[in-house]
Design a protein around this motif. Structure first.
Motif, mmCIF file in Angstrom:
data_model
loop_
_atom_site.group_PDB
_atom_site.id
_atom_site.type_symbol
_atom_site.label_atom_id
_atom_site.label_comp_id
_atom_site.label_asym_id
_atom_site.label_seq_id
_atom_site.Cartn_x
_atom_site.Cartn_y
_atom_site.Cartn_z
ATOM 1 N N GLN B 81 0.858 -1.194 0.000
ATOM 2 C CA GLN B 81 0.000 0.000 0.000
ATOM 3 C C GLN B 81 0.886 1.234 0.000
ATOM 4 O OE1 GLN B 81 -2.410 1.367 3.538
ATOM 5 N NE2 GLN B 81 -4.149 0.827 2.245
ATOM 6 N N MET B 82 0.435 2.277 -0.699
ATOM 7 C CA MET B 82 1.104 3.576 -0.666
ATOM 8 C C MET B 82 0.125 4.614 -0.139
ATOM 9 S SD MET B 82 2.576 5.922 -3.814
ATOM 10 C CE MET B 82 4.100 5.030 -4.103
ATOM 11 N N ARG B 83 0.613 5.452 0.763
ATOM 12 C CA ARG B 83 -0.218 6.550 1.263
ATOM 13 C C ARG B 83 0.529 7.878 1.122
ATOM 14 N NH1 ARG B 83 -3.659 4.922 6.663
ATOM 15 N NH2 ARG B 83 -4.026 2.713 6.213
ATOM 16 N N MET B 84 -0.243 8.972 0.993
ATOM 17 C CA MET B 84 0.319 10.330 0.961
ATOM 18 C C MET B 84 -0.037 11.020 2.259
ATOM 19 S SD MET B 84 1.844 11.013 -1.937
ATOM 20 C CE MET B 84 1.802 12.749 -2.376
ATOM 21 N N ASP B 85 0.821 11.931 2.707
ATOM 22 C CA ASP B 85 0.485 12.674 3.925
ATOM 23 C C ASP B 85 -0.327 13.925 3.591
ATOM 24 O OD1 ASP B 85 2.337 14.585 3.125
ATOM 25 O OD2 ASP B 85 3.394 14.602 5.045
ATOM 26 N N ALA B 90 5.171 13.857 1.569
ATOM 27 C CA ALA B 90 5.784 12.646 2.109
ATOM 28 C C ALA B 90 4.896 11.462 1.745
ATOM 29 C CB ALA B 90 5.954 12.731 3.617
ATOM 30 N N VAL B 91 5.554 10.341 1.465
ATOM 31 C CA VAL B 91 4.892 9.114 1.032
ATOM 32 C C VAL B 91 5.235 8.020 2.028
ATOM 33 C CG1 VAL B 91 4.824 7.384 -0.811
ATOM 34 C CG2 VAL B 91 5.129 9.795 -1.384
ATOM 35 N N TRP B 92 4.247 7.219 2.364
ATOM 36 C CA TRP B 92 4.492 6.038 3.212
ATOM 37 C C TRP B 92 4.153 4.816 2.385
ATOM 38 C CZ3 TRP B 92 0.423 4.442 7.445
ATOM 39 C CH2 TRP B 92 0.776 3.188 7.993
#
Lengths: 140, 140
Positions: B81-85, B90-92
């Motif tokens: 999974q990719m998430r944005m803040d 910033a990317v997690w």
């Protein structure tokens, strides 16, 4: 590898490598769940205060100011453990987060996932419930 | 809050905000344990390739080059999974890490914890076992 970088990577001396702005990157994760709560920055003073007090301090690039997490919102972070990365230019703190880490009122700043769409990408809300109303917590 | 920043924070449009060097910060965590494996950077191309392929791509500031994680070492990262803040800078990514994320051979780049010492700080090894010998994996 230079002797210096070998020492930075393998040594046990705490020698944070600040960038041109005097900052290291800090990732805060939820000690209970492992979720990433936020990515922010620390200068030397924020690092030292965090280590000395066990509460997370950051340096705000937009406000150009040292900042104790939760000093306005009450949503503080108690540091359970701090780690440095191989290059000593990034810090990971596992924290006990009071309430919400994000200024938007969410538990984490990462409340949107990225999905493929038409050869590009779009966002979808995930874990996006607000724990507080930012209009009531922060003065505009 | 400006209309623009409201859109960046609350919208579902993918609009990464790159810094002056064209980069966003990326935090990779172990999808199984929640441990932070590494902090690195992505440029627009690295982001797009990561989204399109499901494998982690980064941009190396030291080598000034796009880089597929594991292309030399074989220690690839499959993105779960990719998430944005909130600020979209910033990317997690939660990843399935093959072997070790760190070029020193450790599972995570964060193999040292910070401890208070004499008013300052020192490091102590933690989870620092090497999974590969970097001298054998990387040409010097």
């Amino acid at each position: 590898m230079s002797a210096h970088s070998h020492d930075v990577e393998e040594g046990l001396s705490f020698q944070p490598r600040f960038d041109a702005a005097g900052l290291v990157t800090c990732v805060a994760t939820d000690a209970a769940t492992g979720d990433v709560l936020m990515v922010a920055h620390m200068n030397d003073e924020a690092l030292r205060k965090t280590i000395a007090t066990g509460e997370a301090w950051y340096f705000s690039r937009s406000r150009n100011a040292l900042w104790r997490k939760g000093e306005t919102s009450g949503q503080t972070q108690r540091v359970v453990q701090m780690r440095m990365d191989c290059a000593q230019d990034a810090v990971w703190i596992r924290v006990e987060q009071v309430g919400a880490a994000c200024h938007t009122g969410r538990r984490s700043c990462f409340y949107r996932k990225v999905e493929q769409a038409d050869g590009g990408a779009q966002l979808a809300l995930v874990d996006a419930e607000r724990l507080f109303d930012p209009d009531k917590v922060y003065r505009k």
